[in-house]
Scaffold this motif. Structure first.
Motif, short mmCIF file in Angstrom:
data_model
loop_
_atom_site.label_atom_id
_atom_site.label_comp_id
_atom_site.label_asym_id
_atom_site.label_seq_id
_atom_site.Cartn_x
_atom_site.Cartn_y
_atom_site.Cartn_z
N LYS A 258 -34.79 -9.35 -34.19
CA LYS A 258 -34.08 -8.13 -34.60
C LYS A 258 -33.26 -8.39 -35.86
CE LYS A 258 -34.03 -5.97 -30.09
NZ LYS A 258 -33.22 -5.49 -28.97
N ARG B 54 -33.77 -6.71 -39.64
CA ARG B 54 -32.68 -6.16 -40.46
C ARG B 54 -32.66 -6.79 -41.85
NH1 ARG B 54 -30.03 -6.52 -35.62
NH2 ARG B 54 -28.99 -8.46 -36.18
N GLN B 55 -32.78 -8.12 -41.91
CA GLN B 55 -32.75 -8.78 -43.22
C GLN B 55 -33.97 -8.39 -44.06
OE1 GLN B 55 -33.53 -13.01 -43.65
NE2 GLN B 55 -31.94 -13.11 -45.22
N GLN C 184 -44.49 -3.98 -47.27
CA GLN C 184 -43.93 -4.17 -48.60
C GLN C 184 -45.07 -3.86 -49.57
OE1 GLN C 184 -41.79 -4.04 -51.09
NE2 GLN C 184 -40.49 -5.61 -50.19
N THR D 231 -35.76 -5.71 -43.96
CA THR D 231 -35.70 -4.32 -44.43
C THR D 231 -34.53 -4.10 -45.37
OG1 THR D 231 -34.51 -3.66 -42.41
CG2 THR D 231 -36.91 -3.36 -42.43
N GLN D 232 -33.34 -4.58 -45.01
CA GLN D 232 -32.16 -4.31 -45.81
C GLN D 232 -32.09 -5.16 -47.07
OE1 GLN D 232 -28.86 -4.75 -43.08
NE2 GLN D 232 -29.54 -3.02 -41.83
N ALA D 233 -32.35 -6.44 -46.96
CA ALA D 233 -32.20 -7.34 -48.11
C ALA D 233 -33.45 -7.43 -48.96
CB ALA D 233 -31.80 -8.75 -47.63
N THR E 294 -40.35 -2.01 -45.27
CA THR E 294 -40.28 -0.76 -44.53
C THR E 294 -40.76 -1.03 -43.11
OG1 THR E 294 -40.72 0.53 -46.51
CG2 THR E 294 -41.11 1.63 -44.40
N GLU E 295 -39.98 -0.60 -42.15
CA GLU E 295 -40.36 -0.77 -40.75
C GLU E 295 -41.46 0.22 -40.40
OE1 GLU E 295 -38.04 0.28 -36.75
OE2 GLU E 295 -37.03 -1.31 -37.92
N GLY F 280 -36.23 -5.21 -48.78
CA GLY F 280 -36.88 -3.94 -49.07
C GLY F 280 -38.14 -3.64 -48.29
#
Length: 137
Positions: A21, A25-26, A53, A28-30, A34-35, A32
């Motif tokens: 998890k 987060r890393q 990506q 997607t957030q850091a 896409t989930e 870029g």
């Protein structure tokens, strides 16, 4: 052997994380990504996730789930490669004929794929199957 002719990638790095998890987060957030999909086990672990990506994707999940892939990777790396092939059984026969170490024979999966798993000469885990996640770039 070709995988898909519909524009979907045919090679997917597959990753196992102690904290999947947090990795999602890393990524997607850091980074870029896409989930696309996240499927959790009953214990809240990540059984399978797909992150995109551009026109590529990775598949990942939690370590310690006890699945065939997790068991194959427990004493080695946390990375494997998933390759889409059109005919899993023919691909498997070829691998066997050339002496590949088969970790899981061709198996029909609950999610509609037919897969098999092998280990290469350096210990890397390779999965070959019919499942090709749709990646929307």
């Amino acid at each position: 052997m070709a995988g898909n002719d519909d524009g979907r990638p045919s090679v997917y790095p597959t990753l196992r994380y102690a904290d999947a998890k947090a990795a999602i987060r890393q990524l997607t957030q850091a980074f870029g990504f896409t989930e696309l999909a996240v499927y959790e086990g009953e214990d809240g672990s990540v059984a399978h996730a797909e992150l995109a990506q551009g026109n590529g994707a990775v598949m990942l999940g939690s370590q310690g789930t006890g699945g065939r892939f997790d068991e194959a990777m427990k004493d080695g790396s946390t990375t494997g490669v998933y390759v889409v092939v059109a005919d899993v059984d023919a691909h498997h026969r070829r691998a066997v004929e050339h002496g590949a170490e088969i970790l899981m024979p061709p198996t029909d999966q609950d999610y509609g794929s037919r897969d098999y798993m092998a280990r290469d000469l350096e210990g890397n885990i390779w999965s070959f199957g019919t499942y090709a996640p749709e990646v929307r770039g």
